[in-house]
Scaffold this motif. Structure first.
Motif, mmCIF file in Angstrom:
data_model
loop_
_atom_site.group_PDB
_atom_site.id
_atom_site.type_symbol
_atom_site.label_atom_id
_atom_site.label_comp_id
_atom_site.label_asym_id
_atom_site.label_seq_id
_atom_site.Cartn_x
_atom_site.Cartn_y
_atom_site.Cartn_z
ATOM 1 N N GLN A 158 -9.997 -28.124 34.403
ATOM 2 C CA GLN A 158 -9.936 -29.394 33.685
ATOM 3 C C GLN A 158 -8.656 -30.130 34.070
ATOM 4 O O GLN A 158 -7.668 -29.515 34.472
ATOM 5 C CB GLN A 158 -9.946 -29.163 32.166
ATOM 6 C CG GLN A 158 -11.189 -28.457 31.660
ATOM 7 C CD GLN A 158 -11.087 -28.134 30.184
ATOM 8 O OE1 GLN A 158 -10.553 -28.920 29.406
ATOM 9 N NE2 GLN A 158 -11.593 -26.978 29.782
ATOM 10 N N TYR A 160 -6.240 -33.822 32.829
ATOM 11 C CA TYR A 160 -6.036 -34.839 31.811
ATOM 12 C C TYR A 160 -5.587 -36.143 32.455
ATOM 13 O O TYR A 160 -4.906 -36.149 33.479
ATOM 14 C CB TYR A 160 -4.981 -34.377 30.794
ATOM 15 C CG TYR A 160 -5.329 -33.074 30.132
ATOM 16 C CD1 TYR A 160 -6.505 -32.943 29.402
ATOM 17 C CD2 TYR A 160 -4.485 -31.965 30.247
ATOM 18 C CE1 TYR A 160 -6.831 -31.744 28.788
ATOM 19 C CE2 TYR A 160 -4.807 -30.762 29.643
ATOM 20 C CZ TYR A 160 -5.984 -30.657 28.913
ATOM 21 O OH TYR A 160 -6.311 -29.471 28.315
ATOM 22 N N THR A 228 -14.024 -28.925 24.398
ATOM 23 C CA THR A 228 -14.437 -28.593 25.762
ATOM 24 C C THR A 228 -15.005 -27.174 25.842
ATOM 25 O O THR A 228 -15.155 -26.630 26.934
ATOM 26 C CB THR A 228 -13.259 -28.733 26.742
ATOM 27 O OG1 THR A 228 -12.191 -27.882 26.316
ATOM 28 C CG2 THR A 228 -12.781 -30.165 26.814
ATOM 29 N N GLU A 485 -21.705 -35.448 29.464
ATOM 30 C CA GLU A 485 -21.890 -34.317 30.372
ATOM 31 C C GLU A 485 -23.069 -34.585 31.287
ATOM 32 O O GLU A 485 -24.035 -35.252 30.910
ATOM 33 C CB GLU A 485 -22.080 -32.998 29.610
ATOM 34 C CG GLU A 485 -23.421 -32.822 28.946
ATOM 35 C CD GLU A 485 -23.595 -31.409 28.373
ATOM 36 O OE1 GLU A 485 -22.572 -30.734 28.125
ATOM 37 O OE2 GLU A 485 -24.758 -30.983 28.160
ATOM 38 N N TYR A 504 -16.762 -35.284 30.481
ATOM 39 C CA TYR A 504 -15.648 -36.211 30.302
ATOM 40 C C TYR A 504 -15.513 -36.537 28.817
ATOM 41 O O TYR A 504 -16.514 -36.842 28.145
ATOM 42 C CB TYR A 504 -15.886 -37.495 31.095
ATOM 43 C CG TYR A 504 -14.832 -38.561 30.879
ATOM 44 C CD1 TYR A 504 -13.595 -38.462 31.482
ATOM 45 C CD2 TYR A 504 -15.103 -39.671 30.074
ATOM 46 C CE1 TYR A 504 -12.625 -39.437 31.296
ATOM 47 C CE2 TYR A 504 -14.141 -40.652 29.878
ATOM 48 C CZ TYR A 504 -12.896 -40.530 30.485
ATOM 49 O OH TYR A 504 -11.944 -41.501 30.292
ATOM 50 N N SER A 506 -13.409 -39.116 26.362
ATOM 51 C CA SER A 506 -12.630 -40.341 26.516
ATOM 52 C C SER A 506 -11.370 -40.369 25.662
ATOM 53 O O SER A 506 -10.360 -40.952 26.063
ATOM 54 C CB SER A 506 -13.498 -41.552 26.155
ATOM 55 O OG SER A 506 -13.830 -41.518 24.776
ATOM 56 N N SER A 528 -7.422 -38.731 28.119
ATOM 57 C CA SER A 528 -8.808 -38.325 28.391
ATOM 58 C C SER A 528 -8.806 -36.955 29.062
ATOM 59 O O SER A 528 -7.784 -36.494 29.587
ATOM 60 C CB SER A 528 -9.506 -39.351 29.285
ATOM 61 O OG SER A 528 -8.834 -39.466 30.534
ATOM 62 N N THR A 529 -9.963 -36.334 29.059
ATOM 63 C CA THR A 529 -10.139 -35.017 29.675
ATOM 64 C C THR A 529 -11.339 -35.051 30.603
ATOM 65 O O THR A 529 -12.420 -35.512 30.212
ATOM 66 C CB THR A 529 -10.352 -33.921 28.610
ATOM 67 O OG1 THR A 529 -9.237 -33.897 27.725
ATOM 68 C CG2 THR A 529 -10.515 -32.558 29.258
ATOM 69 N N LEU A 530 -11.161 -34.536 31.814
ATOM 70 C CA LEU A 530 -12.244 -34.415 32.786
ATOM 71 C C LEU A 530 -12.352 -32.954 33.188
ATOM 72 O O LEU A 530 -11.356 -32.317 33.521
ATOM 73 C CB LEU A 530 -11.962 -35.277 34.021
ATOM 74 C CG LEU A 530 -12.966 -35.155 35.180
ATOM 75 C CD1 LEU A 530 -14.330 -35.712 34.764
ATOM 76 C CD2 LEU A 530 -12.451 -35.880 36.421
#
Length: 540
Positions: A158, A160, A228, A485, A504, A506, A528-530
């Protein structure tokens, strides 16, 4: 003519001799002569003028004529079925049938000789199957239990983004939240399905995994950890544990009863709220952090399906009620027990109507303080302080086409949680939260057996806090985030599936992100997180 039919002819005819001869009080030589001299075998039962379909022996006589051709009548076209048979007449009938059996037996001998090799091959195969069945019976795991399993490998990472990446800290620990490293973890599941009557089920699930505190486990030090969390995670430090244990059995035709020391509310439902196959746990059951949020605990329940055993495709009503208690295994009434003030219990009820192709459902849950109403890292938390209990509602619906194509299955859900606050709860205490999602699945996407999935939604986010009063300059909470997702199931074999996935978030911190417009800021702060992963599933 089949061999066993031929062998039945002789004893059947012999059976006619003794009882019928006993009823013959005198020998009718003229009748025997007429019967024997007719010499003409009939080919259809309709040739007898005195035999009718209503006669009790009509079918038996018809079979003797059509299958064996060994029944004769009298010259005048009658059968005279009501008169007693003499031993001479019985002998004439038996002789005709035995001649026919001898003819067929010779035919069978010729056929057996012609197919001697093929019959030998078949015999060898049957002997081999018998040996294998004997071996399986001698080495079988259990006569009542079936074992199935699944191993799941997850590799991913992951990162950020946003202008708050460098200074945003975990509000609980103060630790810096940086990008995560690539991790490789596993979860293994063993399912033991035991039935004693063929209709009941004793379910035991064993699980182990090594996700620990990584970003996919729901136990990460990261404040975004729970949001997550993936469905395929398990943190047990490689220790195999009994994960689920309950017993269920039918009650009458339409009811099913559940009870067990390790069960969750949603396992006792008659209807699943949605059909979307998810990667992130927050998309589970059409909104996991609403009424369907659960904790493995002692519990019991019952469900009802109208005409449960009728045609599977017929619309049906489904009703479920159940209860679990996190402290149900504790004997101290001041800190546990079932159905007590300190039980940390959850009562869930659901009503649904639909078919395998479509369904609508509604659910209500009452959760005591300390029971799971959300996940750590969500606005609700696992044990939100400041409230006595909570009332939760879910509305869900789904549609899935009977045939695969460009039209996907669609699952939608909305949830609402309302907290009853403790006396003296401070301003800013959360009072209400909502959540929603839409999930789409394309079955047989691009290739038969594969599946494409996409979902978007908001996990439960706070919509009301105590002390909110815009007239006094107190702003509404600026909470919540959007979650996305996208994944693709590639069916390598019947037992192996590879699933690449992206997700993802937001704004996973919600109002904790800082500088929100709702609190008088500019609204410029972002975080955000990916995440990305590849999940490989082995079923056995």
């Amino acid at each position: 003519m089949k061999l066993f039919q031929q062998l039945l002819v002789a004893p059947a005819a012999l059976g006619l001799l003794a009882p019928l001869a006993a009823n013959a009080t005198e020998l009718n030589i003229n009748g025997v002569s007429d019967y024997a001299a007719s010499g003409e075998q009939v080919t259809s039962i309709t040739q007898f003028s005195d035999v009718y379909p209503t006669d009790w022996a009509y079918q038996a006589l018809s079979n003797l004529i059509e299958r064996y051709g060994c029944v004769a009548g009298y010259p005048n076209g009658t059968y005279r079925g009501n008169r007693a048979m003499t031993r001479f007449e019985a002998a004439a009938l038996l002789n005709a049938c035995l001649d026919r059996v001898t003819e067929v037996t010779d035919e069978l001998k010729r056929l057996m000789k012609e197919f001697e090799k093929e019959l030998a091959i078949l015999k060898g195969r049957v002997d081999g199957l018998e040996a294998r069945v004997g071996e399986l019976e001698a080495t079988q795991f259990s006569t009542t239990t079936k074992l199935t399993g699944k191993a799941e490998f997850t590799i991913g990472a992951q990162s950020y983004g946003g202008d708050e990446t460098n200074n945003l800290q975990d509000p609980a620990t103060g630790e810096y939240l940086g990008d995560t490293g690539t991790v490789f973890s596993y979860r293994t599941t063993l399912n033991l399905n035991t039935s004693f009557t063929g209709k009941d089920l004793l379910y035991t699930r064993l699980r182990t995994g090594n996700f620990g505190d990584n970003g996919f486990s729901g136990k990460s030090d990261s404040y975004t950890g729970s949001q997550t969390q993936i469905e395929a995670s398990k943190s047990s430090a490689n220790s195999l544990k009994v994960d689920k244990l309950w017993y269920q059995f039918p009650l009458g035709n339409d009811f099913q009863v559940f009870a067990g020391p390790l069960i969750e509310n949603y396992y006792m439902l008659a209807a699943t709220p949605g059909v979307y196959k998810h990667v992130l746990k927050q998309f589970k059951l059409g909104g996991y952090y609403g009424a369907y949020g659960a904790s493995t605990s002692p519990g019991a329940g019952i469900n009802w399906i109208s005409n449960r055993n009728a045609d599977y495709s017929d619309p049906k009503f489904k009703v479920s009620v159940n209860y679990v208690a996190k402290n149900g295994a504790k004997s101290d009434p001041n800190d546990g027990g079932i159905a007590g003030d300190r039980s940390k219990g959850k009562f869930l009820s659901q009503i649904a109507y639909g078919t395998p192709s479509w369904q609508v459902s509604a659910a209500y849950a009452y959760s005591q303080a300390g029971m799971t109403v959300g996940g750590a890292g969500t606005p609700l938390g696992k044990s939100t302080s400041g409230y006595d209990d909570a009332n939760q509602f879910n509305l869900n619906a789904y549609y899935q086409p009977l045939d695969s194509g460009w039209i996907p299955s669609i699952s939608v859900g909305w949830s609402l949680t309302s907290f009853n606050l403790e006396d003296g709860a401070a301003d800013g205490t959360r009072q209400q939260a909502q959540g929603w999602l839409v999930g789409l699945n394309w079955q047989d996407a691009f290739m038969r057996g594969n599946r494409l999935g996409f979902a978007v939604g908001q996990p439960q986010f706070v919509t009301q806090i105590k002390g909110t009063d815009p007239s006094n300059g107190k702003k509404y909470p600026a909470d919540g985030n959007y979650a996305f997702e996208l994944y693709y199931d590639f069916q390598v074999t019947d037992n192996i599936t590879v699933t690449p996935a992206l997700f993802y978030l937001s704004r996973p911190f919600g109002q904790e992100t800082g500088d929100s417009a709702a609190r008088g800021g500019t609204g410029a702060d972002q975080f955000s997180t990916l995440g990305g992963l590849v999940l490989t599933t082995f079923k056995f």
